[in-house]
Design a protein around this motif. Structure first.
Motif, PDB file in Angstrom:
ATOM      1  N   LEU A 341       0.853  -1.178   0.000  1.00 45.40           N
ATOM      2  CA  LEU A 341       0.000   0.000   0.000  1.00 45.40           C
ATOM      3  C   LEU A 341       0.892   1.232   0.000  1.00 45.40           C
ATOM      4  O   LEU A 341       1.797   1.355   0.832  1.00 45.40           O
ATOM      5  CB  LEU A 341      -0.905   0.020   1.224  1.00 45.40           C
ATOM      6  CG  LEU A 341      -2.039  -1.000   1.267  1.00 45.40           C
ATOM      7  CD1 LEU A 341      -2.762  -0.925   2.613  1.00 45.40           C
ATOM      8  CD2 LEU A 341      -3.023  -0.772   0.136  1.00 45.40           C
ATOM      9  N   ALA A 342       0.638   2.129  -0.940  1.00 49.36           N
ATOM     10  CA  ALA A 342       1.404   3.371  -1.015  1.00 49.36           C
ATOM     11  C   ALA A 342       0.641   4.363  -1.871  1.00 49.36           C
ATOM     12  O   ALA A 342      -0.110   3.972  -2.768  1.00 49.36           O
ATOM     13  CB  ALA A 342       2.795   3.121  -1.608  1.00 49.36           C
ATOM     14  N   ASP A 343       0.845   5.640  -1.597  1.00 45.83           N
ATOM     15  CA  ASP A 343       0.231   6.686  -2.422  1.00 45.83           C
ATOM     16  C   ASP A 343       1.119   6.891  -3.642  1.00 45.83           C
ATOM     17  O   ASP A 343       1.971   7.777  -3.678  1.00 45.83           O
ATOM     18  CB  ASP A 343       0.092   7.976  -1.619  1.00 45.83           C
ATOM     19  CG  ASP A 343      -0.618   9.073  -2.400  1.00 45.83           C
ATOM     20  OD1 ASP A 343      -1.080   8.802  -3.537  1.00 45.83           O
ATOM     21  OD2 ASP A 343      -0.690  10.209  -1.888  1.00 45.83           O
ATOM     22  N   ILE A 344       0.902   6.075  -4.647  1.00 46.31           N
ATOM     23  CA  ILE A 344       1.810   6.022  -5.786  1.00 46.31           C
ATOM     24  C   ILE A 344       1.673   7.230  -6.698  1.00 46.31           C
ATOM     25  O   ILE A 344       2.619   7.632  -7.369  1.00 46.31           O
ATOM     26  CB  ILE A 344       1.587   4.711  -6.578  1.00 46.31           C
ATOM     27  CG1 ILE A 344       2.766   4.403  -7.503  1.00 46.31           C
ATOM     28  CG2 ILE A 344       0.288   4.724  -7.322  1.00 46.31           C
ATOM     29  CD1 ILE A 344       3.926   3.774  -6.814  1.00 46.31           C
ATOM     30  N   ASN A 345       0.465   7.825  -6.770  1.00 42.06           N
ATOM     31  CA  ASN A 345       0.246   8.979  -7.653  1.00 42.06           C
ATOM     32  C   ASN A 345       0.072  10.295  -6.893  1.00 42.06           C
ATOM     33  O   ASN A 345      -0.322  11.309  -7.474  1.00 42.06           O
ATOM     34  CB  ASN A 345      -0.977   8.743  -8.547  1.00 42.06           C
ATOM     35  CG  ASN A 345      -2.261   8.564  -7.740  1.00 42.06           C
ATOM     36  OD1 ASN A 345      -2.220   8.316  -6.530  1.00 42.06           O
ATOM     37  ND2 ASN A 345      -3.396   8.689  -8.412  1.00 42.06           N
ATOM     38  N   ASP A 412       8.932  10.678  -4.711  1.00 41.50           N
ATOM     39  CA  ASP A 412       7.871   9.786  -5.192  1.00 41.50           C
ATOM     40  C   ASP A 412       8.239   8.337  -4.906  1.00 41.50           C
ATOM     41  O   ASP A 412       9.354   8.023  -4.477  1.00 41.50           O
ATOM     42  CB  ASP A 412       7.600   9.996  -6.687  1.00 41.50           C
ATOM     43  CG  ASP A 412       8.836   9.827  -7.547  1.00 41.50           C
ATOM     44  OD1 ASP A 412       9.767   9.110  -7.122  1.00 41.50           O
ATOM     45  OD2 ASP A 412       8.888  10.417  -8.641  1.00 41.50           O
ATOM     46  N   ILE A 413       7.279   7.444  -5.117  1.00 40.20           N
ATOM     47  CA  ILE A 413       7.449   6.039  -4.785  1.00 40.20           C
ATOM     48  C   ILE A 413       8.050   5.281  -5.962  1.00 40.20           C
ATOM     49  O   ILE A 413       7.548   5.341  -7.090  1.00 40.20           O
ATOM     50  CB  ILE A 413       6.104   5.392  -4.393  1.00 40.20           C
ATOM     51  CG1 ILE A 413       5.542   6.067  -3.133  1.00 40.20           C
ATOM     52  CG2 ILE A 413       6.255   3.897  -4.177  1.00 40.20           C
ATOM     53  CD1 ILE A 413       6.392   5.879  -1.897  1.00 40.20           C
ATOM     54  N   PHE A 432      15.189  -9.647 -11.159  1.00 38.30           N
ATOM     55  CA  PHE A 432      15.159  -8.474 -10.286  1.00 38.30           C
ATOM     56  C   PHE A 432      15.047  -7.228 -11.146  1.00 38.30           C
ATOM     57  O   PHE A 432      15.866  -7.008 -12.056  1.00 38.30           O
ATOM     58  CB  PHE A 432      16.412  -8.352  -9.414  1.00 38.30           C
ATOM     59  CG  PHE A 432      16.436  -7.072  -8.620  1.00 38.30           C
ATOM     60  CD1 PHE A 432      15.675  -6.949  -7.466  1.00 38.30           C
ATOM     61  CD2 PHE A 432      17.181  -5.977  -9.044  1.00 38.30           C
ATOM     62  CE1 PHE A 432      15.659  -5.750  -6.751  1.00 38.30           C
ATOM     63  CE2 PHE A 432      17.177  -4.779  -8.339  1.00 38.30           C
ATOM     64  CZ  PHE A 432      16.414  -4.675  -7.181  1.00 38.30           C
ATOM     65  N   LEU A 433      14.048  -6.408 -10.874  1.00 38.49           N
ATOM     66  CA  LEU A 433      13.849  -5.159 -11.599  1.00 38.49           C
ATOM     67  C   LEU A 433      13.620  -4.028 -10.602  1.00 38.49           C
ATOM     68  O   LEU A 433      12.935  -4.207  -9.584  1.00 38.49           O
ATOM     69  CB  LEU A 433      12.655  -5.250 -12.548  1.00 38.49           C
ATOM     70  CG  LEU A 433      12.778  -6.216 -13.737  1.00 38.49           C
ATOM     71  CD1 LEU A 433      11.453  -6.315 -14.473  1.00 38.49           C
ATOM     72  CD2 LEU A 433      13.887  -5.777 -14.697  1.00 38.49           C
ATOM     73  N   TYR A 434      14.187  -2.881 -10.917  1.00 42.40           N
ATOM     74  CA  TYR A 434      13.981  -1.683 -10.122  1.00 42.40           C
ATOM     75  C   TYR A 434      13.254  -0.662 -10.992  1.00 42.40           C
ATOM     76  O   TYR A 434      13.714  -0.317 -12.084  1.00 42.40           O
ATOM     77  CB  TYR A 434      15.325  -1.124  -9.647  1.00 42.40           C
ATOM     78  CG  TYR A 434      15.273   0.281  -9.118  1.00 42.40           C
ATOM     79  CD1 TYR A 434      14.531   0.606  -7.981  1.00 42.40           C
ATOM     80  CD2 TYR A 434      15.990   1.307  -9.745  1.00 42.40           C
ATOM     81  CE1 TYR A 434      14.489   1.896  -7.499  1.00 42.40           C
ATOM     82  CE2 TYR A 434      15.964   2.607  -9.263  1.00 42.40           C
ATOM     83  CZ  TYR A 434      15.209   2.895  -8.144  1.00 42.40           C
ATOM     84  OH  TYR A 434      15.163   4.183  -7.657  1.00 42.40           O
ATOM     85  N   PHE A 435      12.084  -0.195 -10.520  1.00 46.45           N
ATOM     86  CA  PHE A 435      11.253   0.742 -11.266  1.00 46.45           C
ATOM     87  C   PHE A 435      11.393   2.135 -10.655  1.00 46.45           C
ATOM     88  O   PHE A 435      10.871   2.417  -9.584  1.00 46.45           O
ATOM     89  CB  PHE A 435       9.789   0.299 -11.243  1.00 46.45           C
ATOM     90  CG  PHE A 435       9.522  -0.970 -11.993  1.00 46.45           C
ATOM     91  CD1 PHE A 435       9.042  -0.939 -13.300  1.00 46.45           C
ATOM     92  CD2 PHE A 435       9.768  -2.204 -11.397  1.00 46.45           C
ATOM     93  CE1 PHE A 435       8.809  -2.108 -14.001  1.00 46.45           C
ATOM     94  CE2 PHE A 435       9.531  -3.391 -12.094  1.00 46.45           C
ATOM     95  CZ  PHE A 435       9.057  -3.344 -13.397  1.00 46.45           C
ATOM     96  N   GLU A 436      12.116   2.979 -11.359  1.00 45.50           N
ATOM     97  CA  GLU A 436      12.320   4.351 -10.918  1.00 45.50           C
ATOM     98  C   GLU A 436      11.177   5.212 -11.454  1.00 45.50           C
ATOM     99  O   GLU A 436      10.966   5.307 -12.657  1.00 45.50           O
ATOM    100  CB  GLU A 436      13.665   4.858 -11.450  1.00 45.50           C
ATOM    101  CG  GLU A 436      13.943   6.312 -11.183  1.00 45.50           C
ATOM    102  CD  GLU A 436      15.162   6.803 -11.944  1.00 45.50           C
ATOM    103  OE1 GLU A 436      15.495   7.992 -11.799  1.00 45.50           O
ATOM    104  OE2 GLU A 436      15.772   6.008 -12.704  1.00 45.50           O
ATOM    105  N   GLN A 437      10.449   5.838 -10.542  1.00 36.67           N
ATOM    106  CA  GLN A 437       9.346   6.700 -10.977  1.00 36.67           C
ATOM    107  C   GLN A 437       9.881   8.095 -11.291  1.00 36.67           C
ATOM    108  O   GLN A 437      10.617   8.683 -10.499  1.00 36.67           O
ATOM    109  CB  GLN A 437       8.242   6.788  -9.921  1.00 36.67           C
ATOM    110  CG  GLN A 437       7.025   7.546 -10.433  1.00 36.67           C
ATOM    111  CD  GLN A 437       5.814   7.517  -9.519  1.00 36.67           C
ATOM    112  OE1 GLN A 437       4.785   8.112  -9.843  1.00 36.67           O
ATOM    113  NE2 GLN A 437       5.905   6.819  -8.404  1.00 36.67           N
ATOM    114  N   ASN A 438       9.489   8.603 -12.452  1.00 40.45           N
ATOM    115  CA  ASN A 438       9.895   9.937 -12.869  1.00 40.45           C
ATOM    116  C   ASN A 438       8.806  10.921 -12.477  1.00 40.45           C
ATOM    117  O   ASN A 438       7.769  11.020 -13.136  1.00 40.45           O
ATOM    118  CB  ASN A 438      10.133   9.956 -14.385  1.00 40.45           C
ATOM    119  CG  ASN A 438      10.709  11.265 -14.881  1.00 40.45           C
ATOM    120  OD1 ASN A 438      10.671  12.275 -14.181  1.00 40.45           O
ATOM    121  ND2 ASN A 438      11.247  11.260 -16.088  1.00 40.45           N
ATOM    122  N   ASN A 439       9.017  11.663 -11.417  1.00 42.53           N
ATOM    123  CA  ASN A 439       7.968  12.548 -10.909  1.00 42.53           C
ATOM    124  C   ASN A 439       7.800  13.822 -11.725  1.00 42.53           C
ATOM    125  O   ASN A 439       6.939  14.641 -11.428  1.00 42.53           O
ATOM    126  CB  ASN A 439       8.233  12.899  -9.438  1.00 42.53           C
ATOM    127  CG  ASN A 439       9.534  13.657  -9.242  1.00 42.53           C
ATOM    128  OD1 ASN A 439      10.204  14.021 -10.205  1.00 42.53           O
ATOM    129  ND2 ASN A 439       9.900  13.896  -7.995  1.00 42.53           N
TER     130      ASN A 439
END
Length: 506
Positions: A341-345, A412-413, A432-439
């Motif tokens: 659970l996270a406030d992703i947006n 951001d998450i 293994f994948l790392y998803f970097e969010q571009n805010n």
């Protein structure tokens, strides 16, 4: 995750709002069925609804339906199965032989020869994404069978347990190991408090309904005790004070095999514990405790696999019980494995980040609907409205776990995923994948990174905390180097002895 022969079967329904590729065309095709095909569809709905809603034929290929899934389901209906896929009715059968053949004909006629895969929306970048790899020493006389990795950030230490050596092992800031605590079976979950550690001991590693799992506590003075026992293959535990008496209670997810359930372990005034079933069905995978309806009392959100695959919320009735409501449902071929659970947006609401990818039952094929999902919160639980809407999907074969944190500290998450049943033959970097969010760009906009660590191990567990005390979040991955593979003519090419790797964020 349930590694069904190690850590963590029945079918459920095809949920159009969730399934990748669901459209009006498939619905129209279902409406236009006639004759024996229509009858087979109705029979499947009738007989499968005793434990789930039916699965659309298109989700699996013909061979998997014919030789794996349908024979297993026939046994659930009391039919005898000989030589793999020959069926015989007896006095215990709940379906006639002729009706069963119509169900087979329905699936065999409409299932594809092979299930089409999907391409990811953005190709993963092969780089280190700001992480540095650190590894401990390994003992080449022992295969790595790590079942637990956990970072205790206050100690700058990592704790591990394994199938070959279930005892709790502590690794210091230099990744030097020392014995910590004797355990009766492998630990698969741990929580840290100021003076104690609470561990979930799985009991039986294999998929047997043995009530040998336990909740175990060890304190800083060397005192060890079983808090509660008799669980069938428990895999995770969370804690809070559910009745507001000042004492810590626990919620235990007993994954089991054919039996299991979600349990409240209530602490009594004499410091003993009472085990109370909340939802006693197999497949309890993970629970999160929080005051979801903002009434001042802690509630539970839990993920279940097996027949009732999906996410439920259990609202505290303030009288020692819970009322439940289903939030999301998934087909069992998804293999639900984890959620966060996270406030992703960043709209002020908690969203659901979910992985599907357990692939160890009757349909061990690469599946296009395995992967990472984000469901945005469009409702208001306080106002009595629950509505989660799928907003993102990234295909990851065999996805096992996701962790949602602001790894790069940009506000951001970001997301980190592991996949125990990855496509090791063609895309091992997906493990293994790392998803970097571009805010800087409107959600959803993730930059996936494939760190070059697939040759270091086969990742079954993961944790993320600030290991080195520099203020950012590091990641530890546990290597379960053996276990069956779903791909023919492939031999493991990863390190068989390294217990874990540490990814330190720079």
């Amino acid at each position: 995750m349930r590694l069904r022969l190690l850590l963590f079967p029945c079918l459920t329904f095809f949920f159009c709002g969730i399934l990748v590729g669901c459209d009006s065309k498939s619905e129209k095709g279902a409406r236009e069925l006639t004759g024996e095909m229509l009858e087979g569809k109705k029979l499947a709905e009738k007989y499968c609804s005793s434990c789930h809603l039916p699965v659309e034929p298109e989700l699996l290929d013909k061979d998997t339906w014919k030789n794996q899934v349908l024979p297993a389901m026939a046994k659930q209906l009391g039919l005898e199965v000989w030589q793999g896929n020959k069926y015989f009715q007896n006095e215990k059968s709940t379906i006639s032989h002729s009706d069963w053949l119509k169900i087979i004909a329905f699936y065999d006629s409409l299932a594809p020869v092979s299930v089409s895969q999907v391409k990811p929306p953005v190709a993963a970048i092969s780089d280190w994404a700001g992480f540095t790899l650190k590894i401990p020493n390994s003992d080449t006389s022992k295969l790595a069978t790590t079942t637990l990795v956990a970072i205790n950030k206050s100690e700058h230490a990592i704790y591990t347990s394994s199938a070959e050596n279930p005892d709790l092992i502590r690794w210091d800031k230099n990744l030097k190991s020392s014995f910590s605590t004797k355990l009766s079976s492998p630990a698969v979950d741990i929580s840290f408090a100021e003076n104690n550690k609470v561990l979930t001991l799985i009991g039986e590693m294999k998929a047997y309904d043995s009530p040998s799992g336990a909740l175990f506590q060890t304190d800083s003075n060397g005192g060890d005790e079983i808090i509660s026992s008799g669980f069938i293959r428990p895999i995770s535990t969370t804690s809070t004070d559910f009745n507001k008496d000042g004492l810590a209670d626990y919620v235990v997810c007993g994954f089991g095999h054919n039996k299991g359930g979600l349990y409240l372990v209530k602490q009594l005034s004499d410091k003993t514990f009472e085990k109370i079933p909340i939802r006693e069905v197999a497949g309890a995978t993970q629970a999160i405790t929080r005051d979801f309806n903002e009434d001042g009392w802690p509630d539970i959100m839990a993920l279940f696999a097996h027949a009732g695959e999906g996410i439920w919320i259990f609202l505290n009735d303030k009288k020692g019980g819970f009322s439940s409501e289903n939030i999301l449902r998934f087909p069992p071929v998804y293999g639900s494995s984890s959620f966060q659970l996270a406030d992703i947006n960043k709209d002020g609401k908690q969203d659901i980040i979910y992985t599907a990818g357990d692939n160890s039952d009757y349909s061990r094929i690469l599946k296009p609907y395995h992967g990472l999902y984000i469901f945005l919160n469009r409702g208001d639980l306080k106002g009595g409205k629950l509505n989660f809407e799928q907003a993102y999907f990234y295909p990851i074969h065999g996805a096992t776990k996701v962790i949602a944190k602001d790894f790069d500290q940009d506000g951001d998450i970001d997301l980190a995923t592991i996949a125990f049943f990855a496509d090791f033959q063609h895309n091992p970097s997906g493990s293994f994948l790392y998803f970097e969010q571009n805010n800087k760009i409107k959600f959803p906009n993730f930059i996936p990174h494939a760190l070059p660590i697939s040759n270091s191990g086969r990742w079954i567990c993961m944790d993320a905390e600030d290991f080195d005390g520099d203020g950012d979040t590091d990641i530890v991955l546990g290597n379960y180097s053996k276990g069956f593979l779903n791909q023919d003519n492939f031999k493991p090419n990863w390190n068989l002895y390294l217990p874990f790797v540490l990814l330190v964020k720079e």
